[in-house]
Write an enzyme that holds these catalytic residues in place. Structure first.
Site, PDB file in Angstrom:
ATOM      1  N   GLU A   1      -5.721 -12.161   7.618  1.00 29.97           N
ATOM      2  CA  GLU A   1      -6.484 -10.571   7.545  1.00 29.97           C
ATOM      3  C   GLU A   1      -7.676 -11.185   6.496  1.00 29.97           C
ATOM      4  O   GLU A   1      -8.266 -10.300   5.876  1.00 29.97           O
ATOM      5  CB  GLU A   1      -5.772  -9.635   6.870  1.00 29.97           C
ATOM      6  CG  GLU A   1      -4.700  -9.926   5.889  1.00 29.97           C
ATOM      7  CD  GLU A   1      -4.125  -8.599   5.368  1.00 29.97           C
ATOM      8  OE1 GLU A   1      -4.123  -7.364   6.000  1.00 29.97           O
ATOM      9  OE2 GLU A   1      -3.367  -8.554   4.292  1.00 29.97           O
TER      10      GLU A   1
ATOM     11  N   HIS B   1       0.758  -1.277   0.003  1.00 29.50           N
ATOM     12  CA  HIS B   1       0.055   0.108   0.034  1.00 29.50           C
ATOM     13  C   HIS B   1       0.899   1.444   0.066  1.00 29.50           C
ATOM     14  O   HIS B   1       0.304   2.193  -0.175  1.00 29.50           O
ATOM     15  CB  HIS B   1      -1.081   0.186   1.068  1.00 29.50           C
ATOM     16  CG  HIS B   1      -2.006  -0.941   1.259  1.00 29.50           C
ATOM     17  ND1 HIS B   1      -2.852  -1.097   0.113  1.00 29.50           N
ATOM     18  CD2 HIS B   1      -2.447  -1.946   1.909  1.00 29.50           C
ATOM     19  CE1 HIS B   1      -3.856  -1.811   0.383  1.00 29.50           C
ATOM     20  NE2 HIS B   1      -3.519  -2.688   1.387  1.00 29.50           N
TER      21      HIS B   1
ATOM     22  N   ASP C   1      -8.174  -5.008   7.289  1.00 32.34           N
ATOM     23  CA  ASP C   1      -8.374  -6.223   6.559  1.00 32.34           C
ATOM     24  C   ASP C   1      -9.074  -7.264   7.113  1.00 32.34           C
ATOM     25  O   ASP C   1     -10.243  -7.867   6.580  1.00 32.34           O
ATOM     26  CB  ASP C   1      -7.269  -6.683   5.632  1.00 32.34           C
ATOM     27  CG  ASP C   1      -7.093  -5.586   4.372  1.00 32.34           C
ATOM     28  OD1 ASP C   1      -8.059  -5.017   3.721  1.00 32.34           O
ATOM     29  OD2 ASP C   1      -5.971  -5.396   4.277  1.00 32.34           O
TER      30      ASP C   1
HETATM   31  C1  3PY Z   1      -4.478  -4.271   7.866  1.00 33.64           C
HETATM   32  O1  3PY Z   1      -4.720  -3.683   9.082  1.00 33.64           O
HETATM   33  O2  3PY Z   1      -5.306  -4.745   7.195  1.00 33.64           O
HETATM   34  C2  3PY Z   1      -2.935  -4.049   7.457  1.00 33.64           C
HETATM   35  O3  3PY Z   1      -2.718  -4.722   6.330  1.00 33.64           O
HETATM   36  C3  3PY Z   1      -2.245  -2.868   7.792  1.00 33.64           C
HETATM   37  O4  3PY Z   1      -1.515  -2.360   6.677  1.00 33.64           O
END
Ligand code: 3PY
Length: 256
Positions: free
Chosen positions: A152, A46, A176
């Site tokens: 995530e 990102h 995420d």
């Molecule tokens: C998240 O919190 O999803 C991340 O990957 C932080 O960059």
């Protein structure tokens, strides 16, 4: 090979704290690395960091005795290869979903016979102290470089026990993860179901005797997760820290 992050993990006395580099430039890397952090995440997912910027950031961080870790944009073998060839002490892969993907990552990150990483970069060994020879790097890389995946997604959360048996670190991306399980973080507030998912990941890491990491939005949250027992904690990002620091100075200058 010197790997500060791995060393802190092996000592096991305190969590390894680090920062996220999202802005390009070796000067940014140096500011972050001189902070006292153990590791810096060079964020090619990102962050505003392309291949050339990654090749500047990694050596700038390593030269200060801090571990440069690269978050690659996606799970592609060539991205794993270029990140490790740039001299990263470890890699972080976002949005993992399946055990199969994790096996693929590990194969891409290890030289034969454990994996299928290609050998030939003269750059990587420059980023370790003392500098290993070509052969020493080849002999030591599989053992010393850290493989990390982000938990995530709902799918990775469901398979976290098996995933944890394959890597060095399971690293939580809370934003995420919250989105994926249907409980997004709103105005910094974490839903109890997200808290539960985070505890499950920490528990899986403990059971597999590997390390657990988490991305935090500031020092206070970082302290909370350090107290909870996390081993690798991202405290803040350059991008989000810069604005408030400048506004603070301006407010003081204006007597506000
Ligand atoms: C998240 O919190 O999803 C991340 O990957 C932080 O960059």
């Amino acid at each position: 090979q010197s790997n500060k992050l791995k060393q802190v993990f092996m000592e096991g006395k305190r969590p390894a704290m680090g920062f996220w580099q999202m802005l390009p430039g070796a000067n940014v890397s140096r500011i972050l690395a001189r902070s006292g952090a153990d590791w810096i995440m060079v964020d090619c997912e990102h962050g505003n960091i392309d291949d050339a910027a990654m090749h500047e950031a990694v050596p700038a961080i390593a030269a200060l005795g801090v571990s440069p870790i690269v978050r690659i944009p996606d799970l592609q073998s060539w991205m794993v290869k270029r990140a490790l060839d740039s001299g990263a002490h470890g890699i972080l892969v976002p949005l993992i979903r399946t055990v199969e993907e994790v096996k693929n990552l590990v194969a891409s990150a290890k030289f034969p016979p454990q994996g299928r990483r290609g050998f030939g970069s003269p750059i990587a060994m420059q980023n370790f102290q003392p500098m290993p020879t070509f052969t020493e790097y080849l002999q030591q890389a599989n053992e010393s470089l850290l493989t990390m995946v982000q938990i995530e997604t709902q799918e990775a959360l469901d398979a976290v026990e098996e995933i944890a048996s394959l890597v060095d670190v399971v690293f939580i991306g809370p934003f995420d993860l919250g989105n994926s399980i249907g409980h997004p973080i709103i105005d910094g507030k974490m839903d109890p179901e997200l808290d539960e998912a985070i505890s499950k990941i920490l528990k899986a890491a403990r059971a597999a005797k590997i390390k657990a990491g988490i991305f935090c939005s500031g020092g206070e949250q970082a302290k909370f997760y350090a107290d909870m027992g996390f081993d690798m904690i991202s405290v803040a990002t350059d991008y989000t820290a810069l604005g408030p620091a400048m506004m603070d100075q301006l407010a003081t200058a204006r007597g506000q």
